[in-house]
Design a protein around this motif. Structure first.
Motif, PDB file in Angstrom:
ATOM      1  N   ILE A 154     -12.490  -2.867  -6.239  1.00 53.06           N
ATOM      2  CA  ILE A 154     -11.874  -2.766  -4.903  1.00 53.06           C
ATOM      3  C   ILE A 154     -11.705  -4.144  -4.282  1.00 53.06           C
ATOM      4  CG2 ILE A 154     -12.246  -1.914  -2.542  1.00 53.06           C
ATOM      5  CD1 ILE A 154     -13.692   0.519  -3.840  1.00 53.06           C
ATOM      6  N   GLU A 155     -12.708  -5.003  -4.479  1.00 57.31           N
ATOM      7  CA  GLU A 155     -12.645  -6.349  -3.904  1.00 57.31           C
ATOM      8  C   GLU A 155     -11.573  -7.211  -4.561  1.00 57.31           C
ATOM      9  OE1 GLU A 155     -16.676  -7.713  -4.178  1.00 57.31           O
ATOM     10  OE2 GLU A 155     -17.236  -6.792  -2.260  1.00 57.31           O
ATOM     11  N   LYS A 156     -11.081  -6.769  -5.728  1.00 57.58           N
ATOM     12  CA  LYS A 156      -9.942  -7.439  -6.371  1.00 57.58           C
ATOM     13  C   LYS A 156      -8.630  -6.739  -6.011  1.00 57.58           C
ATOM     14  CE  LYS A 156     -12.408 -10.467  -8.718  1.00 57.58           C
ATOM     15  NZ  LYS A 156     -12.314 -11.933  -8.507  1.00 57.58           N
ATOM     16  N   ASN A 157      -8.699  -5.920  -4.928  1.00 60.97           N
ATOM     17  CA  ASN A 157      -7.529  -5.249  -4.332  1.00 60.97           C
ATOM     18  C   ASN A 157      -7.015  -4.050  -5.132  1.00 60.97           C
ATOM     19  OD1 ASN A 157      -7.552  -7.107  -2.202  1.00 60.97           O
ATOM     20  ND2 ASN A 157      -6.268  -8.552  -3.353  1.00 60.97           N
ATOM     21  N   HIS A 158      -7.814  -3.525  -6.043  1.00 60.29           N
ATOM     22  CA  HIS A 158      -7.416  -2.308  -6.761  1.00 60.29           C
ATOM     23  C   HIS A 158      -7.713  -1.088  -5.883  1.00 60.29           C
ATOM     24  CE1 HIS A 158      -6.617  -4.200 -10.691  1.00 60.29           C
ATOM     25  NE2 HIS A 158      -7.575  -5.047 -10.340  1.00 60.29           N
ATOM     26  N   ARG A 159      -6.751  -0.163  -5.847  1.00 59.48           N
ATOM     27  CA  ARG A 159      -6.951   1.078  -5.100  1.00 59.48           C
ATOM     28  C   ARG A 159      -6.758   2.310  -5.991  1.00 59.48           C
ATOM     29  NH1 ARG A 159      -7.534   0.675   0.206  1.00 59.48           N
ATOM     30  NH2 ARG A 159      -6.852   2.827   0.568  1.00 59.48           N
ATOM     31  N   THR A 174      -7.002  -9.851 -10.060  1.00 60.56           N
ATOM     32  CA  THR A 174      -6.771  -9.669  -8.627  1.00 60.56           C
ATOM     33  C   THR A 174      -5.298  -9.302  -8.419  1.00 60.56           C
ATOM     34  OG1 THR A 174      -8.474 -11.296  -8.076  1.00 60.56           O
ATOM     35  CG2 THR A 174      -6.884 -10.731  -6.346  1.00 60.56           C
ATOM     36  N   ALA A 189     -14.382   2.543   1.178  1.00 63.83           N
ATOM     37  CA  ALA A 189     -13.156   1.745   1.335  1.00 63.83           C
ATOM     38  C   ALA A 189     -11.970   2.594   1.798  1.00 63.83           C
ATOM     39  CB  ALA A 189     -12.821   1.066   0.006  1.00 63.83           C
TER      40      ALA A 189
END
Length: 330
Positions: free
Chosen positions: A170-175, A329, A203
């Motif tokens: 998630i912190e690498k912008n994966h949703r 990312t 999140a």
């Protein structure tokens, strides 16, 4: 082969005096001690471990039963267990069932018959319907066992591990994050999924049931799980593989389909086996402190062997995140 009687005859002392010198169990004058030890050296005498075990009712031996053999994680655990047994002057007898329930029950009986001082039990098979053993010797369960036992338990915080893995993605912008789990009848698989869901909810990312792929904690489980993911219309951008073996299988399938990790899909594993750092690209993973896990198990078992404690303990080790190059990312 020389005996204590031979030493006593040559040294002109009693057999009990020889025993006290060898076992350092009672004061013996320095003159007599030196005389006995000189004869011991001359005869190249080696005390009988069997005779000692019959006398003190201890064999200085621990039995360990593991139900799988093809997962590097368990090989690394066993190596650490053997190291800590040796440091504590215990021998280790290892039995592997290779997924066979009959061998599991037979091996437990064999270890008991060999009069091991204690048992370490580590099960990976969710299909086992093991009958409840009335174990009368000290026992420590490592991670999981299919039946309730009067035993100490050493476990790993799989909820937190699943949370850390998913949060890292998630912190690498994966949703759009899928998870390939082991058999969900097994508690640690359930807990890793629980940690995965916890991170998504925190999140505000919707949980998609089609992204939860139940498989097995082995290489084939990763291959099968990844095949299912690649058949989805809406493919995820990242995968949480609930073991490094699953992740390696997923790598194989990605290669088969011409996909690049992490450019086409990101993957994080679980366990931090030694092989993980040598994959291409090196695998991000959740580190299980295998040395700590093994040390706690061995020392807890030895403590129970020596002290015959009345209450049973559950001890937990904490995982941590290892970031490598398998996550992109976006």
């Amino acid at each position: 082969m020389a005996t204590m009687k031979d030493i006593a005859r040559i040294a002109k002392v009693s057999t009990s005096t020889v025993s006290h010198v060898i076992n350092n169990s009672r004061f013996v004058s320095e003159e007599i001690r030196e005389r006995v030890l000189t004869v011991v050296e001359q005869l190249n005498y080696t005390p009988s471990a069997l005779a000692r075990s019959l006398k003190v009712k201890e064999t200085q031996t621990i039995g360990m039963l593991v139900t799988t053999s093809d997962n590097p994680f368990f090989a690394e655990i066993v190596a650490s267990v053997e190291k800590y047994c040796s440091r504590n002057n215990y021998n280790l007898i290892l039995c592997n069932t290779d997924g066979d329930q009959y061998r599991l029950e037979k091996n437990i009986q064999t270890l008991i018959q060999k009069q091991v001082d204690g048992l370490l039990l580590m099960c990976t098979e969710s299909s086992f319907q093991t009958r409840a053993f009335n174990l009368s010797i000290p026992t420590v369960i490592m991670d999981w066992w299919p039946t309730e036992l009067n035993a100490d338990k050493i476990s790993e915080n799989s909820i937190n591990g699943g949370y850390l893995a998913t949060k890292a993605l998630i912190e690498k912008n994966h949703r759009n994050i899928a998870i390939i789990t082991g058999n969900l009848k097994k508690i640690l698989a359930q807990k890793r999924v629980e940690g995965y869901k916890k991170a998504l909810l925190e999140a505000n990312i919707p949980i998609k049931e089609e992204f939860i792929i139940e498989s097995h904690f082995d290489f084939d489980g990763g291959i099968i799980g990844m095949e299912k993911i690649l058949q989805l219309t809406n493919r995820p951008t990242a995968i949480f593989a609930c073991s490094d073996t699953i992740a390696i299988g997923a790598y194989q399938t990605a290669w088969k389909y011409g996909l690049s990790i992490p450019n086409d899909i990101s993957i994080i594993g679980y366990d931090n086996i030694q092989l993980a750092q040598y994959l291409s690209p090196p695998l991000s993973t959740i580190h299980q402190p295998k040395n700590t896990f093994a040390k706690l198990a061995v020392e807890t078992l030895i403590s129970r062997i020596k002290n015959n404690e009345k209450t049973y303990r559950t001890l937990m080790v904490e995982p941590r995140l290892i970031l490598r190059e398998s996550i992109k990312t976006i």
